[in-house]
Write an enzyme that holds these catalytic residues in place. Structure first.
Site, PDB file in Angstrom:
ATOM      1  N   GLU A   1       0.821  -1.213   0.000  1.00 63.06           N
ATOM      2  CA  GLU A   1       0.000   0.000   0.000  1.00 63.06           C
ATOM      3  C   GLU A   1       0.859   1.269   0.000  1.00 63.06           C
ATOM      4  O   GLU A   1       1.898   1.338   0.655  1.00 63.06           O
ATOM      5  CB  GLU A   1      -0.889   0.005   1.257  1.00 63.06           C
ATOM      6  CG  GLU A   1      -1.795   1.219   1.363  1.00 63.06           C
ATOM      7  CD  GLU A   1      -2.515   1.306   2.708  1.00 63.06           C
ATOM      8  OE1 GLU A   1      -3.503   2.057   2.788  1.00 63.06           O
ATOM      9  OE2 GLU A   1      -2.098   0.632   3.669  1.00 63.06           O
TER      10      GLU A   1
ATOM     11  N   LYS B   1      -9.482   3.101  -2.057  1.00 65.30           N
ATOM     12  CA  LYS B   1      -9.810   2.606  -0.721  1.00 65.30           C
ATOM     13  C   LYS B   1     -11.098   3.235  -0.185  1.00 65.30           C
ATOM     14  O   LYS B   1     -11.237   4.450  -0.113  1.00 65.30           O
ATOM     15  CB  LYS B   1      -8.633   2.921   0.207  1.00 65.30           C
ATOM     16  CG  LYS B   1      -8.705   2.325   1.597  1.00 65.30           C
ATOM     17  CD  LYS B   1      -7.416   2.682   2.337  1.00 65.30           C
ATOM     18  CE  LYS B   1      -7.327   2.112   3.734  1.00 65.30           C
ATOM     19  NZ  LYS B   1      -6.066   2.526   4.399  1.00 65.30           N
TER      20      LYS B   1
ATOM     21  N   CYS C   1      -5.725  -2.628   3.051  1.00 68.73           N
ATOM     22  CA  CYS C   1      -5.378  -2.457   4.459  1.00 68.73           C
ATOM     23  C   CYS C   1      -6.601  -2.451   5.387  1.00 68.73           C
ATOM     24  O   CYS C   1      -7.194  -3.488   5.650  1.00 68.73           O
ATOM     25  CB  CYS C   1      -4.528  -1.195   4.606  1.00 68.73           C
ATOM     26  SG  CYS C   1      -3.511  -1.148   6.112  1.00 68.73           S
TER      27      CYS C   1
END
Length: 272
Positions: free
Chosen positions: A51, A121, A156
């Site tokens: 990431e 995200k 994540c």
């Protein structure tokens, strides 16, 4: 190249240190490790990066550092993927889009260098004040690798939201790909959540975490490849390395056939 369920699919995770706020150095370093991965005796079918590998979490300078429209990353990764005929999930990057906002964006390329999909995200991590500097994505993303592997995108913090991975599985995903910057002291959470996502959705989970220190934060690596039974195929240590493993999509259908979780769901009884 078209994938068939009976054939193995080899994955390489680039578990690397990321220099805070130094995109040019990070790109050079990732390039070196990616070249190393494709020269392995067992060349991977898929390479996955961690990431925010281009900038790290330099959030106070993120508007200055972010890759505008992801242009540099897209040009470089596309050329690499085509030259080596390998699929690449370019981890995620800080991408400044035309709306003026910066997103935490995963970009996926196929063996020809064509962009297959991108995902920004959805869940921003308030503990690091991401919501003050980044714009959240607004849609889940499902994509196909080699014409036969249905994969879902997650980044994540997203793995703390089982609704997302379940929704991807219900939409056809048999593989979840997770770039991350997951730090100490939450190693137990990392391994447990990823294993749970694999078991409950009866799918493979591929998670690439970074290593090294950034400011006061230590990142532990432990990148993972987990099968649909929740068994660990490969796991990194806490140092920089390339983690490899092989997946077989036929196992997903086998597991789902043995324990018919999806057939036994009762969504009409679940609260929102």
């Amino acid at each position: 190249m078209t994938y068939h369920e009976a054939q193995p699919f080899r994955v390489a995770l680039i578990q690397a240190h990321i220099e805070l706020g130094n995109p040019s150095e990070n790109r050079s370093h990732m390039s070196t490790l990616m070249e190393q991965a494709v020269t392995d005796a067992h060349k991977p079918d898929l390479i996955v990066l961690p990431e925010m590998w281009n900038t790290g979490y330099a959030l106070d300078r993120i508007h200055e550092l972010a890759d505008k429209e992801g242009a540099e990353t897209r040009e470089w990764i596309a050329a690499f993927a085509a030259a080596h005929q390998v699929n690449v999930v370019a981890g995620s990057i800080a991408e400044k889009k035309s709306d003026g906002h910066v997103y935490n964006t995963m970009i996926i390329f196929d063996r020809t260098g064509a962009e297959v999909a991108s995902y920004s995200k959805i869940h921003l991590f308030r503990l690091m004040e991401e919501e003050k500097y980044l714009q959240s994505g607004e849609e889940k993303v499902l994509f196909t690798l080699d014409g036969g592997i249905q994969a879902g995108a997650s980044i994540c913090y997203d793995i703390r939201f089982p609704e997302l991975s379940r929704s991807l599985a219900l939409s056809g995903a048999n593989l979840l790909i997770v770039p991350a910057e997951w730090p100490h002291p939450r190693l137990h959470h990392w391994r447990t959540l990823l294993t749970a996502r694999a078991i409950e959705n009866q799918m493979y989970v591929i998670a690439c975490n970074r290593v090294g220190r950034s400011g006061d934060t230590d990142f532990f690596g432990h990148s993972l490849i987990i099968d649909p039974w929740g068994e660990v195929i490969a796991e990194g240590g806490e140092q920089e390395e390339i983690i490899t493993g092989t997946i077989e999509s036929a196992l997903v259908q086998d597991v789902r056939g043995r324990i018919p979780v999806f057939e036994d769901r009762r969504p009409s009884l679940y609260d929102q």
